[in-house]
Design a protein around this motif. Structure first.
Motif, mmCIF file in Angstrom:
data_model
loop_
_atom_site.group_PDB
_atom_site.id
_atom_site.type_symbol
_atom_site.label_atom_id
_atom_site.label_comp_id
_atom_site.label_asym_id
_atom_site.label_seq_id
_atom_site.Cartn_x
_atom_site.Cartn_y
_atom_site.Cartn_z
ATOM 1 N N GLY A 58 0.827 -1.196 0.000
ATOM 2 C CA GLY A 58 0.000 0.000 0.000
ATOM 3 C C GLY A 58 0.862 1.248 0.000
ATOM 4 O O GLY A 58 2.057 1.203 -0.308
ATOM 5 N N GLU A 59 0.246 2.388 0.356
ATOM 6 C CA GLU A 59 0.938 3.671 0.272
ATOM 7 C C GLU A 59 1.680 4.017 1.560
ATOM 8 O O GLU A 59 2.912 4.046 1.598
ATOM 9 C CB GLU A 59 -0.085 4.764 -0.060
ATOM 10 N N ALA A 60 0.916 4.291 2.600
ATOM 11 C CA ALA A 60 1.493 4.764 3.857
ATOM 12 C C ALA A 60 0.440 4.604 4.949
ATOM 13 O O ALA A 60 -0.749 4.544 4.651
ATOM 14 C CB ALA A 60 1.895 6.235 3.736
ATOM 15 N N GLU B 147 -3.655 3.338 11.392
ATOM 16 C CA GLU B 147 -2.451 2.517 11.267
ATOM 17 C C GLU B 147 -1.323 3.084 12.134
ATOM 18 O O GLU B 147 -0.573 2.341 12.771
ATOM 19 C CB GLU B 147 -2.010 2.460 9.797
ATOM 20 N N PRO C 56 -0.386 -2.051 9.309
ATOM 21 C CA PRO C 56 -0.920 -1.529 8.055
ATOM 22 C C PRO C 56 -2.381 -1.918 7.833
ATOM 23 O O PRO C 56 -2.809 -3.000 8.268
ATOM 24 C CB PRO C 56 -0.028 -2.186 6.989
ATOM 25 N N PHE C 57 -3.121 -1.053 7.170
ATOM 26 C CA PHE C 57 -4.477 -1.358 6.699
ATOM 27 C C PHE C 57 -5.387 -1.892 7.802
ATOM 28 O O PHE C 57 -5.922 -3.001 7.692
ATOM 29 C CB PHE C 57 -4.429 -2.341 5.508
ATOM 30 N N ASN D 247 3.527 -1.303 3.377
ATOM 31 C CA ASN D 247 3.337 -0.041 2.663
ATOM 32 C C ASN D 247 4.677 0.449 2.120
ATOM 33 O O ASN D 247 5.736 0.039 2.605
ATOM 34 C CB ASN D 247 2.794 1.030 3.619
ATOM 35 N N HIS E 249 -6.730 1.318 -5.197
ATOM 36 C CA HIS E 249 -6.582 1.392 -3.737
ATOM 37 C C HIS E 249 -7.964 1.290 -3.079
ATOM 38 O O HIS E 249 -8.915 1.909 -3.558
ATOM 39 C CB HIS E 249 -5.912 2.715 -3.371
HETATM 40 N N1 URA Z 1 -3.786 3.165 3.152
HETATM 41 C C1 URA Z 1 -2.607 2.612 2.813
HETATM 42 O O1 URA Z 1 -2.137 2.746 1.699
HETATM 43 N N2 URA Z 1 -1.974 1.889 3.719
HETATM 44 C C2 URA Z 1 -2.449 1.686 4.949
HETATM 45 O O2 URA Z 1 -1.794 0.994 5.720
HETATM 46 C C3 URA Z 1 -3.684 2.267 5.285
HETATM 47 C C4 URA Z 1 -4.331 3.004 4.377
#
Ligand code: URA
Length: 197
Positions: A51-53, A58, A64-65, A97, A170
């Motif tokens: 993923g992104e960040a 989180e 993550p997520f 991420n 996403h």
């Molecule tokens: N969006 C993301 O890209 N990563 C995460 O961990 C949470 C939301």
């Protein structure tokens, strides 16, 4: 970026990589973050999701997520029998991420911030050694494939870092644009076919 490459390449296990990131001082994002978010799920999984960040949830939980987008992600992959908690590597997910720290007010990471952390992500993929990588959204597509435009990239497989890569929308985008879940369903079926192949 050379310091990041050196620190990443010295790590020979996932635990060592987690520690190397936690100790890495050359990314300003870490100052505004509560936690370093490394990964969740089964490191032996065939499927690694990037993923992104971290967002707010989180950053708070250090995983993550786990917020709304993460709950949707879990439901999406459950539909093809995959779960981050599964002890069975063929049914498991491993999730990380591009950025281990939450950017202020959830802005996108800058190209400089990403360039600094990509060596750690690449090492993360090497050490986890999944069968395939799912890149969710523009930021990981940029980091792994060096391409943006996820709505154009999705819908087929590509290759990076010696692995098949499936670009997907996403889940936060899907929360805003539920109509696009059709495309994601097609991608999930393609992933399932690949795993059975
Ligand atoms: N969006 C993301 O890209 N990563 C995460 O961990 C949470 C939301």
């Amino acid at each position: 970026v050379a310091v990041a490459q050196t620190a990443a390449s010295r790590a020979t296990t996932l635990d060592a990589l987690r520690q190397a990131i936690a100790d890495f001082p050359h990314c300003d994002l870490r100052r505004g973050a509560r936690n370093t978010v490394f990964a969740d799920g089964n490191p032996a999984a065939r499927v690694m999701i990037v993923g992104e960040a971290p967002g707010r949830d989180e950053d708070q939980q250090g995983l993550p997520f786990v917020g709304r987008a993460g709950q949707l992600l879990d439901r999406m992959f459950a539909a093809i029998g995959l779960a981050r908690q599964s002890p069975d590597a063929t049914r498991a997910l491993y999730i990380t991420n591009v950025m281990p720290w939450r950017p202020p007010s959830n802005r996108e990471p800058t190209p400089e911030e990403m360039a600094m952390m990509v060596p750690f992500l690449q090492r993360h993929v090497e050490l986890a050694d999944p069968d395939l990588i799912v890149v969710m959204g523009n930021t990981p597509a940029q980091a792994v494939l060096r391409q943006r435009g996820i709505t154009r990239l999705r819908g087929g497989w590509t290759q990076a870092w010696g692995k098949p890569v499936l670009p997907m929308l996403h889940p936060a985008y899907l929360l805003r644009n539920p109509i696009a879940k059709r495309e994601t369903w097609a991608d999930l079926l393609s992933l399932q076919a690949h795993l059975r192949g």
